[in-house]
Design a protein around this motif. Structure first.
Motif, short mmCIF file in Angstrom:
data_model
loop_
_atom_site.label_atom_id
_atom_site.label_comp_id
_atom_site.label_asym_id
_atom_site.label_seq_id
_atom_site.Cartn_x
_atom_site.Cartn_y
_atom_site.Cartn_z
N VAL A 229 5.46 -14.64 -5.80
CA VAL A 229 5.93 -13.96 -7.00
C VAL A 229 4.76 -13.12 -7.48
O VAL A 229 3.70 -13.64 -7.83
N SER A 230 4.93 -11.80 -7.48
CA SER A 230 3.82 -10.89 -7.73
C SER A 230 3.93 -10.19 -9.08
O SER A 230 4.90 -9.47 -9.34
N THR A 231 2.93 -10.43 -9.91
CA THR A 231 2.73 -9.63 -11.11
C THR A 231 1.45 -8.81 -10.95
O THR A 231 0.75 -8.52 -11.91
N ILE A 232 1.16 -8.44 -9.69
CA ILE A 232 0.03 -7.57 -9.37
C ILE A 232 0.37 -6.17 -9.85
O ILE A 232 1.47 -5.67 -9.61
N ASN A 233 -0.57 -5.53 -10.51
CA ASN A 233 -0.30 -4.25 -11.15
C ASN A 233 -1.07 -3.13 -10.47
O ASN A 233 -2.20 -3.30 -10.04
N GLY A 234 -0.43 -1.97 -10.37
CA GLY A 234 -1.11 -0.75 -9.96
C GLY A 234 -1.51 -0.68 -8.49
O GLY A 234 -0.87 -1.27 -7.62
N ASP A 235 -2.63 0.02 -8.24
CA ASP A 235 -3.06 0.30 -6.88
C ASP A 235 -3.41 -0.94 -6.08
O ASP A 235 -3.43 -0.90 -4.84
N ALA A 236 -3.69 -2.03 -6.74
CA ALA A 236 -4.02 -3.27 -6.02
C ALA A 236 -2.89 -3.70 -5.10
O ALA A 236 -3.12 -4.38 -4.09
N ASN A 237 -1.66 -3.31 -5.43
CA ASN A 237 -0.52 -3.66 -4.57
C ASN A 237 -0.66 -3.10 -3.16
O ASN A 237 -0.26 -3.75 -2.19
N VAL A 238 -1.23 -1.91 -3.03
CA VAL A 238 -1.35 -1.29 -1.71
C VAL A 238 -2.18 -2.16 -0.78
O VAL A 238 -1.78 -2.47 0.35
N GLY A 239 -3.34 -2.60 -1.26
CA GLY A 239 -4.20 -3.44 -0.45
C GLY A 239 -3.58 -4.80 -0.15
O GLY A 239 -3.75 -5.34 0.95
N PHE A 240 -2.86 -5.36 -1.12
CA PHE A 240 -2.23 -6.66 -0.91
C PHE A 240 -1.20 -6.60 0.20
O PHE A 240 -1.22 -7.44 1.13
N TYR A 241 -0.29 -5.65 0.15
CA TYR A 241 0.74 -5.56 1.19
C TYR A 241 0.14 -5.21 2.55
O TYR A 241 0.60 -5.69 3.59
N LYS A 242 -0.90 -4.39 2.56
CA LYS A 242 -1.58 -4.06 3.82
C LYS A 242 -2.20 -5.30 4.45
O LYS A 242 -2.12 -5.51 5.66
N GLU A 243 -2.80 -6.15 3.62
CA GLU A 243 -3.44 -7.37 4.14
C GLU A 243 -2.38 -8.34 4.66
O GLU A 243 -2.60 -9.01 5.67
N LEU A 244 -1.26 -8.43 3.99
CA LEU A 244 -0.17 -9.27 4.51
C LEU A 244 0.24 -8.80 5.91
O LEU A 244 0.38 -9.62 6.83
#
Length: 429
Positions: A229-244
């Motif tokens: 469950v993601s309440t990650i905000n802004g540009d940080a989402n790009v890195g998170f999904y890339k790492e997944l």
């Protein structure tokens, strides 16, 4: 107010609106404030809402204005600076003398504005999903409360995806922390063991996700289905999904349910790493309704850009604006107190084909939609509920479960149902 009185007021509003339709608005303009960041880190999201209000003002003036007078939008730029939101709100109310303000995005900007609008008896329409635990006399909350987004999203992941172990990942500020506190309590109430809940917060712009993704993957070591469950905000989402994706984790393996990723955030991004993951909102551009089709066409014509997307906070802005117009026409004045009395019970169309009703707690009714991210940055809607009434105070935190908000009935946003008394009228800032 009796149901008959409300019906008569709404009938009067419709009659006035139809009469105004054939007239050119004249006289002194009715001013409304637009309090959205046009520069700084939040400009990418908030500029769209400024444009939305300008479009609505133009359309309303073409219909004859409000009370036969033209609307005028007074636009200010709080520049993604939270204390500046308060200064600009005061400027709008005391210098520009606006009758209502449409604005704020982050909860910290809203909290900054609250003492100003309560002191000066202003009126704010707040259009973004938030953590709840608040009901101000001077705010109409047209974005989702947790029970209109977070709780139904978790139910979907449990019931439809079979998630048993949970990673609650958020950016480190008030909205994710409060939302995750509610979700942690809700999951435990539903039999999830503490060891099956992983909670983590990261700063804005966080980029190194390798350890966190490893911790998320490790939750499934015992064979339980893991969900994020993601309440990650802004540009940080790009890195998170890339790492997944780099860790070989697909949406089928570990689905991510995002609360802060919508069409605007996906626009222009490479969505290869996001396809199949999920988001919970109350509106998606792909909603199939005649009113939504018309709105999308009007938006693209107004902006002159076929690629401009629509999103959930835009719909919330539309609902708030139309509810304010209806209440002003019903009250026959733009004065805040009569408008607030008239607005409770007002029903206006939403963009998914139903209606939104303004409730006594100053929240509204909203359907909950779950969308699956597509390669084109849009969403396939995989689930939609009936309208849910927004709850200002969650049932899943003991100190909040006893609280209710009822402005027309009790004149209180923090009514203790056990002691039958008002805890306080002023908001918590």
């Amino acid at each position: 107010m009796t149901k008959l009185t409300k019906i008569l007021m709404m009938t009067s509003a419709l009659t006035l609106a139809h009469a105004a339709h054939a007239q050119t608005p004249e006289g002194e303009p009715i001013k409304i404030g637009v309090l959205h960041s046009l520069s700084g880190t939040m400009a990418i999201s908030e500029t769209t809402l400024k444009d939305t209000v300008l479009m609505l003002v133009e359309q309303q003036n073409a219909k004859g204005g409000v009370l036969g007078r033209p609307l005028e939008a007074v636009v200010v730029d709080p520049a993604s600076d939270w204390p500046l939101f308060a200064e600009k709100a005061r400027e709008l109310l005391t210098v520009s003398e606006v009758d209502a303000i449409f604005g704020c995005w982050t909860s910290v900007s809203r909290k900054s504005v609250l003492p100003v609008i309560e002191e000066l008896n202003g009126l704010l329409f707040y259009p973004v999903q938030y953590e709840g635990e608040e009901s101000s006399k001077n705010v109409i909350y047209t974005g989702a409360a947790p029970n209109q987004q977070a709780i139904p999203a978790v139910d979907y992941m449990m019931e439809e995806l079979g998630v048993e172990s949970w990673a609650l990942l958020g950016t480190d500020y008030v909205y994710p922390r409060t939302t995750n506190n509610i979700l942690d309590a809700y999951l435990k109430d539903n039999g999830v063991a503490a060891e099956d809940i992983f909670v983590n917060y990261t700063p804005f712009g966080h980029s190194d996700w390798s350890r966190i993704v490893s911790d998320v993957v490790a939750l499934g070591a015992g064979g339980k289905k893991v969900g994020v469950v993601s309440t990650i905000n802004g540009d940080a989402n790009v890195g998170f999904y890339k790492e997944l994706a780099a860790a070989g984790v697909s949406a089928d393996d570990i689905p991510v349910m995002a609360f802060s990723v919508g069409e605007e955030e996906l626009s222009g991004l490479d969505t290869a790493n996001l396809v199949g993951h999920l988001a919970a909102w109350n509106y998606f551009q792909t909603a199939e309704s005649d009113v939504n089709t018309a709105f999308i066409e009007e938006w693209k014509a107004f902006t002159g850009d076929e690629n401009r997307v629509t999103n959930d906070p835009m719909e919330a802005t539309v609902i708030g604006f139309n509810a304010w117009v209806a209440a002003v026409e019903a009250a026959g004045t733009t004065d805040v107190d009569p408008v607030l009395e008239a607005i409770v019970g007002v029903e206006v169309p939403n963009l998914t084909g139903g209606t939104a009703t303004v409730l006594p707690n100053h929240h509204i009714t909203k359907p909950v939609l779950i969308g699956e991210i597509r390669e084109d940055g849009q969403f396939d809607i995989v689930s939609q509920t009936e309208p849910v009434a927004g709850d200002a105070w969650t049932d899943f935190l003991p100190e909040s479960a006893v609280l209710d908000a009822d402005w027309p009935g009790k004149g209180c946003g923090m009514w203790n149902t056990e002691t039958e008394s008002c805890v306080q009228v002023q908001s918590n800032y």
